[in-house]
Design a protein around this motif. Sequence first.
Motif, PDB file in Angstrom:
ATOM      1  N   GLU A 220       5.907  12.896  -3.276  1.00 24.03           N
ATOM      2  CA  GLU A 220       6.851  13.008  -4.386  1.00 24.03           C
ATOM      3  C   GLU A 220       6.718  11.819  -5.328  1.00 24.03           C
ATOM      4  OE1 GLU A 220      10.860  14.023  -3.379  1.00 24.03           O
ATOM      5  OE2 GLU A 220      10.238  15.337  -1.746  1.00 24.03           O
ATOM      6  N   ILE A 221       6.551  10.635  -4.769  1.00 26.68           N
ATOM      7  CA  ILE A 221       6.338   9.437  -5.585  1.00 26.68           C
ATOM      8  C   ILE A 221       5.107   9.592  -6.463  1.00 26.68           C
ATOM      9  CG2 ILE A 221       5.624   7.004  -5.425  1.00 26.68           C
ATOM     10  CD1 ILE A 221       7.481   6.775  -2.973  1.00 26.68           C
ATOM     11  N   LEU A 222       4.078  10.231  -5.919  1.00 27.61           N
ATOM     12  CA  LEU A 222       2.787  10.360  -6.603  1.00 27.61           C
ATOM     13  C   LEU A 222       2.641  11.679  -7.355  1.00 27.61           C
ATOM     14  CD1 LEU A 222       0.607   9.041  -3.633  1.00 27.61           C
ATOM     15  CD2 LEU A 222       1.403   7.733  -5.610  1.00 27.61           C
ATOM     16  N   ASP A 223       3.744  12.390  -7.580  1.00 22.76           N
ATOM     17  CA  ASP A 223       3.698  13.678  -8.275  1.00 22.76           C
ATOM     18  C   ASP A 223       2.731  14.650  -7.608  1.00 22.76           C
ATOM     19  OD1 ASP A 223       5.602  13.020 -10.267  1.00 22.76           O
ATOM     20  OD2 ASP A 223       4.074  11.906 -11.366  1.00 22.76           O
ATOM     21  N   SER A 224       2.754  14.672  -6.265  1.00 22.65           N
ATOM     22  CA  SER A 224       1.941  15.590  -5.450  1.00 22.65           C
ATOM     23  C   SER A 224       0.444  15.360  -5.585  1.00 22.65           C
ATOM     24  CB  SER A 224       2.277  17.051  -5.796  1.00 22.65           C
ATOM     25  OG  SER A 224       3.637  17.320  -5.572  1.00 22.65           O
ATOM     26  N   ASP A 225       0.037  14.158  -5.942  1.00 19.27           N
ATOM     27  CA  ASP A 225      -1.383  13.824  -6.083  1.00 19.27           C
ATOM     28  C   ASP A 225      -1.928  13.386  -4.715  1.00 19.27           C
ATOM     29  OD1 ASP A 225      -3.909  12.856  -6.666  1.00 19.27           O
ATOM     30  OD2 ASP A 225      -3.295  11.936  -8.561  1.00 19.27           O
ATOM     31  N   GLN A 226      -2.498  14.345  -3.973  1.00 19.35           N
ATOM     32  CA  GLN A 226      -3.016  14.052  -2.642  1.00 19.35           C
ATOM     33  C   GLN A 226      -4.177  13.065  -2.695  1.00 19.35           C
ATOM     34  OE1 GLN A 226      -1.873  15.443   0.542  1.00 19.35           O
ATOM     35  NE2 GLN A 226      -3.106  13.690   1.174  1.00 19.35           N
ATOM     36  N   ASP A 227      -4.993  13.138  -3.744  1.00 19.85           N
ATOM     37  CA  ASP A 227      -6.107  12.196  -3.872  1.00 19.85           C
ATOM     38  C   ASP A 227      -5.602  10.769  -4.029  1.00 19.85           C
ATOM     39  OD1 ASP A 227      -8.039  14.186  -3.683  1.00 19.85           O
ATOM     40  OD2 ASP A 227      -8.065  14.551  -5.842  1.00 19.85           O
ATOM     41  N   ALA A 228      -4.517  10.608  -4.777  1.00 20.42           N
ATOM     42  CA  ALA A 228      -3.938   9.268  -4.934  1.00 20.42           C
ATOM     43  C   ALA A 228      -3.428   8.748  -3.594  1.00 20.42           C
ATOM     44  CB  ALA A 228      -2.807   9.302  -5.964  1.00 20.42           C
ATOM     45  N   LEU A 229      -2.790   9.624  -2.813  1.00 21.18           N
ATOM     46  CA  LEU A 229      -2.297   9.197  -1.501  1.00 21.18           C
ATOM     47  C   LEU A 229      -3.451   8.813  -0.589  1.00 21.18           C
ATOM     48  CD1 LEU A 229      -0.073   8.748   0.531  1.00 21.18           C
ATOM     49  CD2 LEU A 229      -0.074  11.196   1.024  1.00 21.18           C
ATOM     50  N   ASP A 230      -4.512   9.594  -0.598  1.00 18.16           N
ATOM     51  CA  ASP A 230      -5.675   9.272   0.232  1.00 18.16           C
ATOM     52  C   ASP A 230      -6.273   7.928  -0.163  1.00 18.16           C
ATOM     53  OD1 ASP A 230      -5.385  11.619   1.624  1.00 18.16           O
ATOM     54  OD2 ASP A 230      -6.889  12.724   0.466  1.00 18.16           O
ATOM     55  N   ALA A 231      -6.356   7.667  -1.480  1.00 18.90           N
ATOM     56  CA  ALA A 231      -6.908   6.395  -1.956  1.00 18.90           C
ATOM     57  C   ALA A 231      -6.016   5.227  -1.550  1.00 18.90           C
ATOM     58  CB  ALA A 231      -7.077   6.435  -3.477  1.00 18.90           C
ATOM     59  N   LEU A 232      -4.718   5.411  -1.662  1.00 17.37           N
ATOM     60  CA  LEU A 232      -3.792   4.349  -1.265  1.00 17.37           C
ATOM     61  C   LEU A 232      -3.889   4.077   0.232  1.00 17.37           C
ATOM     62  CD1 LEU A 232      -0.680   5.376  -3.389  1.00 17.37           C
ATOM     63  CD2 LEU A 232      -1.995   3.268  -3.652  1.00 17.37           C
ATOM     64  N   LEU A 233      -4.055   5.140   1.025  1.00 13.88           N
ATOM     65  CA  LEU A 233      -4.176   4.985   2.470  1.00 13.88           C
ATOM     66  C   LEU A 233      -5.474   4.283   2.854  1.00 13.88           C
ATOM     67  CD1 LEU A 233      -2.925   8.477   3.696  1.00 13.88           C
ATOM     68  CD2 LEU A 233      -2.047   6.294   4.530  1.00 13.88           C
ATOM     69  N   GLU A 234      -6.574   4.771   2.313  1.00 13.98           N
ATOM     70  CA  GLU A 234      -7.886   4.342   2.773  1.00 13.98           C
ATOM     71  C   GLU A 234      -8.341   3.037   2.138  1.00 13.98           C
ATOM     72  OE1 GLU A 234     -10.223   7.741   1.822  1.00 13.98           O
ATOM     73  OE2 GLU A 234      -9.163   9.035   3.235  1.00 13.98           O
ATOM     74  N   LYS A 235      -8.014   2.823   0.869  1.00 14.54           N
ATOM     75  CA  LYS A 235      -8.541   1.645   0.173  1.00 14.54           C
ATOM     76  C   LYS A 235      -7.537   0.512   0.040  1.00 14.54           C
ATOM     77  CE  LYS A 235     -11.949   4.267  -2.466  1.00 14.54           C
ATOM     78  NZ  LYS A 235     -12.537   4.536  -3.806  1.00 14.54           N
ATOM     79  N   ALA A 236      -6.257   0.846  -0.062  1.00 10.92           N
ATOM     80  CA  ALA A 236      -5.243  -0.197  -0.257  1.00 10.92           C
ATOM     81  C   ALA A 236      -4.336  -0.366   0.949  1.00 10.92           C
ATOM     82  CB  ALA A 236      -4.403   0.112  -1.499  1.00 10.92           C
ATOM     83  N   LYS A 237      -4.525   0.483   1.986  1.00 11.39           N
ATOM     84  CA  LYS A 237      -3.653   0.427   3.164  1.00 11.39           C
ATOM     85  C   LYS A 237      -2.185   0.415   2.740  1.00 11.39           C
ATOM     86  CE  LYS A 237      -7.437   0.143   5.461  1.00 11.39           C
ATOM     87  NZ  LYS A 237      -8.053   1.410   5.823  1.00 11.39           N
TER      88      LYS A 237
END
Length: 303
Positions: A220-237
């Motif tokens: 919801e924070i990312l406006d349903s952008d799954q790619d953004a969530l994956d990038a935040l998880l994998e690259k920025a922890k």
Amino acid sequence: GRKRVLSEKAKENLRQERQATILSMPDTNEFDQQEGIRAIEEMEKSIMNTIMPDDDGVDQDLIEINDREKRANAAMARLANSGSRPIPQNNTAASIYENGDAWVLVTPPDEDVGELVECIMDGLTTGDGKSKPETYGEEEAKIWAVQLQQLEPNSTNHPPLLISTPIRNWRELANSHPHDVSKIISSRKSVSDPSLPSIETIEKWIDSAQQRSVEEIMLEILDSDQDALDALLEKAKSGCPKDLSYWRAAPKSLLDTIIGTSQFDHSTNNHGWTERDVQRWTQRAEKALQTCPWLDLYTTPVA
């Protein structure tokens, strides 16, 4: 994997880390931009030191993938059904709206017995996934789930609840106190219903609901952008609101991290994310923490 099911030991470690972080950081009101940037640079350095190449490909368990897809779909459906959000009237919120973001975290009111049953069934296992002696089954779980969704007690013999709001899905369960949950079930219980679950068991229901809600809230924070969530998880922890909020003082550093402009990663920004997008995400993460304080207990695994 990226699963957020935490053991009791891991949760205790997170609580200790949180306390250490709070004690070591200056007061938020005095946390100026330069100190923030230095803190973020230290975080980035730590992140880069912990990143290891993944040589064996995708190793996610199929059940975990299905769970993540379910949470993503639920978040998108709820976002679509939420309609336009009201513009808050206070000066701070009005200023945010003028800058293009009137976002607030709204707990969805959707009724979903299946979500509640899943969380209730998780109460049968310990944090490390080992089964406890079974004390109830899916039928009992369904009875409790339905009771949680009922607006009024089953019988006039029960006193009225001070808190009569039903619990309709795992997002509402995540926001609940175990004693309130127990009172709701007690007030709706009939003679033929199963005995009341213990407070310890209900705490496990709420833990499960919170773990399942974290990713949904992030989407919801990312406006349903799954790619953004994956990038935040994998690259920025930074796949949880708490971690994401730490980047508030340095959105450019976070953007550089997720689009791979460092010497460790030369991928391009195919998604069109901007510094303003990242700043919006960090602001929303802070709002989410204020709305749901329990989110402060969850951090992104570094390994």
